[in-house]
Design an enzyme around this catalytic site. Sequence first.
Site, mmCIF file in Angstrom:
data_model
loop_
_atom_site.group_PDB
_atom_site.id
_atom_site.type_symbol
_atom_site.label_atom_id
_atom_site.label_comp_id
_atom_site.label_asym_id
_atom_site.label_seq_id
_atom_site.Cartn_x
_atom_site.Cartn_y
_atom_site.Cartn_z
ATOM 1 N N ASP A 1 0.782 -1.003 -0.053
ATOM 2 C CA ASP A 1 -0.294 -0.470 -0.343
ATOM 3 C C ASP A 1 0.761 1.738 0.084
ATOM 4 O O ASP A 1 2.185 1.147 0.018
ATOM 5 C CB ASP A 1 -0.462 -0.075 1.275
ATOM 6 N N ASP B 1 -0.204 5.558 0.949
ATOM 7 C CA ASP B 1 -0.373 6.144 2.022
ATOM 8 C C ASP B 1 -0.085 5.679 3.135
ATOM 9 O O ASP B 1 -0.951 4.545 4.096
ATOM 10 C CB ASP B 1 -1.577 7.044 1.858
#
Length: 409
Positions: A189, A191
């Site tokens: 991922d 963020d």
Amino acid sequence: MSTTPVLIITTGPDKPGVSSVLFAALTRHGVEVLDVEQVVIRGRLVLGVLVGIESDPEALQEAVEQAMATVGMHVEVRIGAEIGDDPFAQGRRGASHVAVILGRPVTARAFATVASKLAAIDANIDAIRSVADYPVTGLELHISVRKPGRRADAELRAVLADVSTKAGVDIAVETEGLSRRAKRLVVFDVDSTLIQGEVIEMLAAHAGAEAEVAKATEAAMRGELNFTESLEQRVAVLAGLPETVLDDVGAQIKLTPGARTTVRTLKRLGFRCGVVSGGFSRIITGIADELGLDFVAANELEIVDGKITGRVVGDIIDREGKATALRRFAEEYGIPLEQCVAVGDGANDIDMLSAAGMGVAFNAKPALREIADTTLSHPYLDAVLFMMGVTRAEVEAADAAEGRPIERV
């Protein structure tokens, strides 16, 4: 003809010649070498050798003691019944599980808790090695359970998960064997995982709506809001901003500590590495190019006449979309999902981590921690390497071979 087992344990300062002197003495007595193990801790050597001898083990003991005295080493020799029985030896072919413990640091109290809980379920620690001394302390334990199987596996994982919470350390548990070393693809991922902070909040700050968007982001990451609806609401506040804002925010992004090291090391090992993100491709593509990632899946902001419209175009990378992207990339590279690792921090990563062979919750919300195979609570992405069995020493040796300076800040 039957043989008598003899256990020889040599200790003392580590130096050249110790092993050669010992094995020269053993050779002269025609022994059969059954097992050997050696460890060096801070310059101190512990060398254990189990042998079988057909006759006169006492003569062997005398010869070994005299040989080790010539190199200034202490030696302990046990013969036959003095060695003792190993209740785990019957039917055991090596450790059944590997557990990696990470802490800052791993305290004696924490390790004692781990050891006592393992003993309580009749699990034995066969071997321990250090995998990291920076930025966290990492210990890799090879563990044997008396009767391997699904029930024992579930019990071991449950016990160590409970210890992890109570002792304040991160613990990853995997079944020992080829599958542990067969990982070939890692997806991150973006963020609050590969990078620090949330890009959409940085963009929203330019529209004077950072607090509003941050609140919605937090709720979505906890799983309290539908991610797609939340994304649409948050993107709407960006309407009217010039597209140059994307470049401005991209220039402000800071990678998570250890991100470069992690990707660089995985690429050296032949892994396919990439990102699957609910963020925006315009910004994420730049990060991917900088790190040399193999693939990217992210959302596309609509831009008309040089301005952000406040809408997303194309398929939205939401919770389900992340898992779909992982499967697509794994298929493209011909890699089974069991050989994939997924790393994320929020509820929208649940399906992706569940699909991967190993799911890592990185400083994650409770909803994700509950389903992850392992959790990391320290803000250093290279801890992922340690959980996979790569050591800090190996990373630094590879960097040094390439002429990279060793940085410890």
